[in-house]
Design an enzyme around this catalytic site. Structure first.
Site, PDB file in Angstrom:
ATOM      1  N   LYS A  28     -52.606 -77.782-122.110  1.00  0.00           N
ATOM      2  CA  LYS A  28     -52.388 -76.360-121.785  1.00  0.00           C
ATOM      3  C   LYS A  28     -51.559 -76.202-120.507  1.00  0.00           C
ATOM      4  O   LYS A  28     -50.584 -75.449-120.473  1.00  0.00           O
ATOM      5  CB  LYS A  28     -53.735 -75.650-121.602  1.00  0.00           C
ATOM      6  CG  LYS A  28     -53.589 -74.245-121.041  1.00  0.00           C
ATOM      7  CD  LYS A  28     -54.910 -73.614-120.680  1.00  0.00           C
ATOM      8  CE  LYS A  28     -55.472 -74.043-119.369  1.00  0.00           C
ATOM      9  NZ  LYS A  28     -55.191 -73.200-118.204  1.00  0.00           N
ATOM     10  N   ASN A  29     -51.942 -76.919-119.463  1.00  0.00           N
ATOM     11  CA  ASN A  29     -51.264 -76.697-118.185  1.00  0.00           C
ATOM     12  C   ASN A  29     -49.828 -77.210-118.181  1.00  0.00           C
ATOM     13  O   ASN A  29     -48.983 -76.688-117.466  1.00  0.00           O
ATOM     14  CB  ASN A  29     -52.072 -77.318-117.038  1.00  0.00           C
ATOM     15  CG  ASN A  29     -53.331 -76.500-116.748  1.00  0.00           C
ATOM     16  OD1 ASN A  29     -53.457 -75.362-117.216  1.00  0.00           O
ATOM     17  ND2 ASN A  29     -54.264 -77.080-116.014  1.00  0.00           N
ATOM     18  N   CYS A  78     -58.640 -68.027-113.394  1.00  0.00           N
ATOM     19  CA  CYS A  78     -60.078 -68.223-113.229  1.00  0.00           C
ATOM     20  C   CYS A  78     -60.521 -67.814-111.833  1.00  0.00           C
ATOM     21  O   CYS A  78     -59.849 -68.089-110.840  1.00  0.00           O
ATOM     22  CB  CYS A  78     -60.432 -69.690-113.458  1.00  0.00           C
ATOM     23  SG  CYS A  78     -60.635 -70.084-115.192  1.00  0.00           S
ATOM     24  N   ARG A  91     -57.205 -68.179-104.217  1.00  0.00           N
ATOM     25  CA  ARG A  91     -56.113 -68.994-104.738  1.00  0.00           C
ATOM     26  C   ARG A  91     -54.796 -68.496-104.143  1.00  0.00           C
ATOM     27  O   ARG A  91     -54.030 -67.794-104.796  1.00  0.00           O
ATOM     28  CB  ARG A  91     -56.120 -68.978-106.266  1.00  0.00           C
ATOM     29  CG  ARG A  91     -57.412 -69.571-106.815  1.00  0.00           C
ATOM     30  CD  ARG A  91     -57.460 -69.602-108.311  1.00  0.00           C
ATOM     31  NE  ARG A  91     -56.724 -70.720-108.860  1.00  0.00           N
ATOM     32  CZ  ARG A  91     -56.756 -71.045-110.161  1.00  0.00           C
ATOM     33  NH1 ARG A  91     -57.479 -70.351-111.002  1.00  0.00           N
ATOM     34  NH2 ARG A  91     -56.066 -72.068-110.605  1.00  0.00           N
ATOM     35  N   ASP A 136     -61.033 -79.721-112.625  1.00  0.00           N
ATOM     36  CA  ASP A 136     -61.265 -79.082-113.925  1.00  0.00           C
ATOM     37  C   ASP A 136     -62.301 -79.830-114.770  1.00  0.00           C
ATOM     38  O   ASP A 136     -62.655 -79.372-115.859  1.00  0.00           O
ATOM     39  CB  ASP A 136     -59.945 -78.971-114.710  1.00  0.00           C
ATOM     40  CG  ASP A 136     -59.053 -77.860-114.168  1.00  0.00           C
ATOM     41  OD1 ASP A 136     -59.481 -77.143-113.255  1.00  0.00           O
ATOM     42  OD2 ASP A 136     -57.918 -77.715-114.674  1.00  0.00           O
ATOM     43  N   ARG A 190     -59.369 -69.414-123.542  1.00  0.00           N
ATOM     44  CA  ARG A 190     -58.120 -69.485-122.781  1.00  0.00           C
ATOM     45  C   ARG A 190     -57.528 -70.887-122.837  1.00  0.00           C
ATOM     46  O   ARG A 190     -56.306 -71.043-122.722  1.00  0.00           O
ATOM     47  CB  ARG A 190     -58.392 -69.152-121.302  1.00  0.00           C
ATOM     48  CG  ARG A 190     -58.564 -67.684-121.025  1.00  0.00           C
ATOM     49  CD  ARG A 190     -58.629 -67.428-119.540  1.00  0.00           C
ATOM     50  NE  ARG A 190     -57.643 -68.272-118.874  1.00  0.00           N
ATOM     51  CZ  ARG A 190     -57.746 -68.718-117.631  1.00  0.00           C
ATOM     52  NH1 ARG A 190     -58.778 -68.393-116.894  1.00  0.00           N
ATOM     53  NH2 ARG A 190     -56.808 -69.482-117.108  1.00  0.00           N
TER      54      ARG A 190
HETATM   55  C1  UD1 Z   1     -53.690 -75.950-111.355  1.00  0.00           C
HETATM   56  C2  UD1 Z   1     -54.304 -75.880-112.734  1.00  0.00           C
HETATM   57  C3  UD1 Z   1     -55.810 -75.743-112.623  1.00  0.00           C
HETATM   58  C4  UD1 Z   1     -56.385 -76.862-111.743  1.00  0.00           C
HETATM   59  C5  UD1 Z   1     -55.638 -76.955-110.417  1.00  0.00           C
HETATM   60  C6  UD1 Z   1     -56.049 -78.160-109.596  1.00  0.00           C
HETATM   61  C7  UD1 Z   1     -52.584 -74.847-114.057  1.00  0.00           C
HETATM   62  C8  UD1 Z   1     -52.116 -73.621-114.764  1.00  0.00           C
HETATM   63  N1  UD1 Z   1     -53.765 -74.740-113.419  1.00  0.00           N
HETATM   64  O1  UD1 Z   1     -53.994 -74.724-110.703  1.00  0.00           O
HETATM   65  O2  UD1 Z   1     -56.362 -75.815-113.910  1.00  0.00           O
HETATM   66  O3  UD1 Z   1     -57.738 -76.595-111.479  1.00  0.00           O
HETATM   67  O4  UD1 Z   1     -54.231 -77.043-110.642  1.00  0.00           O
HETATM   68  O5  UD1 Z   1     -55.855 -79.328-110.315  1.00  0.00           O
HETATM   69  O6  UD1 Z   1     -51.947 -75.881-114.084  1.00  0.00           O
HETATM   70  N2  UD1 Z   1     -53.230 -73.689-102.527  1.00  0.00           N
HETATM   71  C9  UD1 Z   1     -52.835 -73.084-101.359  1.00  0.00           C
HETATM   72  N3  UD1 Z   1     -51.620 -72.456-101.336  1.00  0.00           N
HETATM   73  C10 UD1 Z   1     -50.803 -72.396-102.421  1.00  0.00           C
HETATM   74  C11 UD1 Z   1     -51.219 -73.017-103.618  1.00  0.00           C
HETATM   75  C12 UD1 Z   1     -52.440 -73.651-103.643  1.00  0.00           C
HETATM   76  O7  UD1 Z   1     -53.544 -73.130-100.361  1.00  0.00           O
HETATM   77  O8  UD1 Z   1     -49.723 -71.808-102.323  1.00  0.00           O
HETATM   78  C13 UD1 Z   1     -54.541 -74.391-102.601  1.00  0.00           C
HETATM   79  C14 UD1 Z   1     -55.497 -73.779-103.615  1.00  0.00           C
HETATM   80  O9  UD1 Z   1     -56.214 -72.705-103.057  1.00  0.00           O
HETATM   81  C15 UD1 Z   1     -56.367 -74.957-103.942  1.00  0.00           C
HETATM   82  C16 UD1 Z   1     -55.399 -76.146-103.847  1.00  0.00           C
HETATM   83  O10 UD1 Z   1     -54.299 -75.694-103.092  1.00  0.00           O
HETATM   84  O11 UD1 Z   1     -57.357 -75.111-102.950  1.00  0.00           O
HETATM   85  C17 UD1 Z   1     -54.912 -76.659-105.186  1.00  0.00           C
HETATM   86  O12 UD1 Z   1     -54.391 -75.602-105.947  1.00  0.00           O
HETATM   87  P1  UD1 Z   1     -53.235 -75.792-107.022  1.00  0.00           P
HETATM   88  O13 UD1 Z   1     -53.023 -77.253-107.256  1.00  0.00           O
HETATM   89  O14 UD1 Z   1     -52.070 -74.979-106.621  1.00  0.00           O
HETATM   90  O15 UD1 Z   1     -53.886 -75.165-108.314  1.00  0.00           O
HETATM   91  P2  UD1 Z   1     -53.191 -74.293-109.401  1.00  0.00           P
HETATM   92  O16 UD1 Z   1     -51.775 -74.712-109.573  1.00  0.00           O
HETATM   93  O17 UD1 Z   1     -53.507 -72.876-109.158  1.00  0.00           O
END
Ligand code: UD1
Length: 430
Positions: free
Chosen positions: A22-23, A117, A122, A305, A397
């Site tokens: 999915k991701n 989620c 985030r 996850d 989802r």
């Molecule tokens: C993606 C996955 C999600 C998974 C996560 C971590 C998708 C669509 N979703 O989510 O299923 O749980 O990776 O493996 O691929 N952060 C910041 N600033 C930012 C971006 C992130 O501080 O600009 C922090 C987040 O709050 C979190 C950490 O970085 O604590 C990791 O987040 P991130 O890897 O970005 O997760 P997603 O891409 O949202």
């Protein structure tokens, strides 16, 4: 409201086919709009998140033809709008991938702030930092992230946190920026690599995906491509833990075992047998589960996850386990539901202290988010009696035909929509 009705107690036995990731699909579908030529993508999972993203793409003029359930043909030569304000799109996290894709191709994009989620704050500061480093203006107005520039220019970008989303977004924009971009402290998840491979198949020049440092030489145009998405690491891991928790024997097919190493390692630690072959992993659970400690980490660490699924397993193990969630600060909300099924878990901040119990008992529970929802289903499959899981829209989802795949492994689970259907299920399973 649709629910899963589950009668626990059956060990899961047999084979299950894992679908496309999915991701990875979300990133690749978004990136497919970066060329005016036609792109064919195979192994797209038919889940709500990918369907919502496709719908949003269609709303700006992208033509999406479904060849079959898992194959789509995309042509983005007639995009007429760079604003995506669709109500649905707010519900999925990956809506923001359209920012990187549109910014790269058209130097402008406006997308509703993402949802997804509810597992804690985030932020998207790293995405914004990356776009700005490439020369784009970024502002947030009326619930939209607006980014635009005359010219995108490659740059050296250090991400302050390892972020899958920021790595993917910046990689997409930088693919069509002038000159060279280096992303340091990049995420190494399999779907980051899959997106880089896909973009390279369209003519991009990306090296180092899968390591901490990604180097991109910008190109002025991308061309059509045919691409098959990798298997879903988390769907696979979920079925592996379902086997463990139900004392089952499941061959999880169509996977890349390398992507499952941290998951297999933990299953071995708690006493399961794990047999790997080229594209399958078999999990056999014949002994009482042992306890262990886990800390979620970016890839190749144990995935956040998979955190709820391993907690469900450790809740049934002998002894005390400690699970530390280091990625999202609010990812233990499902523990209250699991407690209602008899689990003994204390949450302190980002740590869960789990005292194993001998069994769960069925209860009426609610899926708080996608992965926790799947984990609660697994708990129900192992529990004594009937479990009813509410809010399964979250599970849908990210899991295609979840209950059907579980049924094929011998689980007693059905999707019910009314009290009458639930009563019918109860009568049937006795
Ligand atoms: C993606 C996955 C999600 C998974 C996560 C971590 C998708 C669509 N979703 O989510 O299923 O749980 O990776 O493996 O691929 N952060 C910041 N600033 C930012 C971006 C992130 O501080 O600009 C922090 C987040 O709050 C979190 C950490 O970085 O604590 C990791 O987040 P991130 O890897 O970005 O997760 P997603 O891409 O949202």
């Amino acid at each position: 409201m649709e629910q899963y009705a589950i009668k626990g107690g059956n060990p899961l036995v047999g084979e299950v086919e894992i679908g496309g990731a999915k991701n990875a699909a979300l990133a690749i579908l978004a990136a497919a709009i970066m060329t005016d030529e036609t792109v064919l993508i195979e192994n797209v999972p038919d889940v709500r998140d990918t369907n919502v993203l496709i719908q949003a793409m269609e709303s700006i003029g992208v033509i999406v033809n479904r060849i079959d359930r898992h194959t789509v043909k995309i042509n983005a030569s007639h995009i007429h709008d760079l604003t995506i304000e669709d109500d649905y799109i707010k519900k999925i996290r990956a809506s923001y991938y359209l920012l990187g894709a549109l910014l790269g191709k058209y130097r402008k994009a406006e997308v509703s702030l993402p949802g997804g989620c509810n597992i804690g704050l985030r932020p998207i500061d790293q995405h914004i930092k990356g776009f700005r480093a490439l020369g784009a203006n970024v502002r947030i107005e009326h619930g939209l992230i607006i980014t635009e520039t005359e010219e995108l220019k490659g740059n050296h970008i250090y991400l302050d946190v390892v972020s899958v989303g920021a790595t993917i977004n910046v990689m997409m924009a930088a693919t069509m920026a002038a000159g060279k971009t280096t992303i340091e402290n990049a995420a190494k998840e399999p779907h980051v690599v899959d997106l880089a491979n896909f973009l390279n198949s369209m003519g991009a020049d990306i090296k180092g995906a899968g390591t901490d440092v990604i180097r991109i030489k910008g190109v002025s145009r991308l061309h059509g491509s045919e691409y098959t998405i990798i298997p879903d690491q988390i769907e696979a891991g979920t079925f592996m833990f379902a086997a463990a928790v139900t004392k089952g024997d499941v061959m999880v097919k169509n996977v890349i075992p390398k992507h499952l190493e941290s998951i297999s390692a933990k299953l071995l630690e708690i006493g399961c047998e794990v047999e790997e072959s080229d594209d399958a992993v078999r999990v056999v659970s014949s002994k009482p589960l042992g306890h262990t400690h886990v800390k979620t980490l970016p890839y190749p660490g144990f995935p956040t996850d998979m955190q709820p699924q391993i907690v469900v397993a450790l809740g049934l193990s002998l002894g005390t386990s400690i699970v530390t969630e280091s990625i999202f600060e609010n990812r233990f909300k499902y523990v209250d539901e699991l407690t209602r099924m008899g689990a003994s878990i204390k949450v302190e901040g980002n740590t869960a202290i789990i005292d194993g119990v001998t069994r769960y008992t069925g209860a009426s529970i609610t899926a708080p988010d996608l992965r926790a929802g799947a984990a609660l289903v697994i708990a129900g499959l192992s529990a004594e009696g009937i479990t009813v899981v509410d809010d399964i829209k979250f599970i849908e989802r990210g899991y295609e035909d979840f209950h059907i795949k579980l049924q094929s492994l011998g689980a007693q689970i059905e999707k019910v929509d009314t009290e009458r259907e639930l009563q019918k299920f109860k009568l049937k399973v006795g």
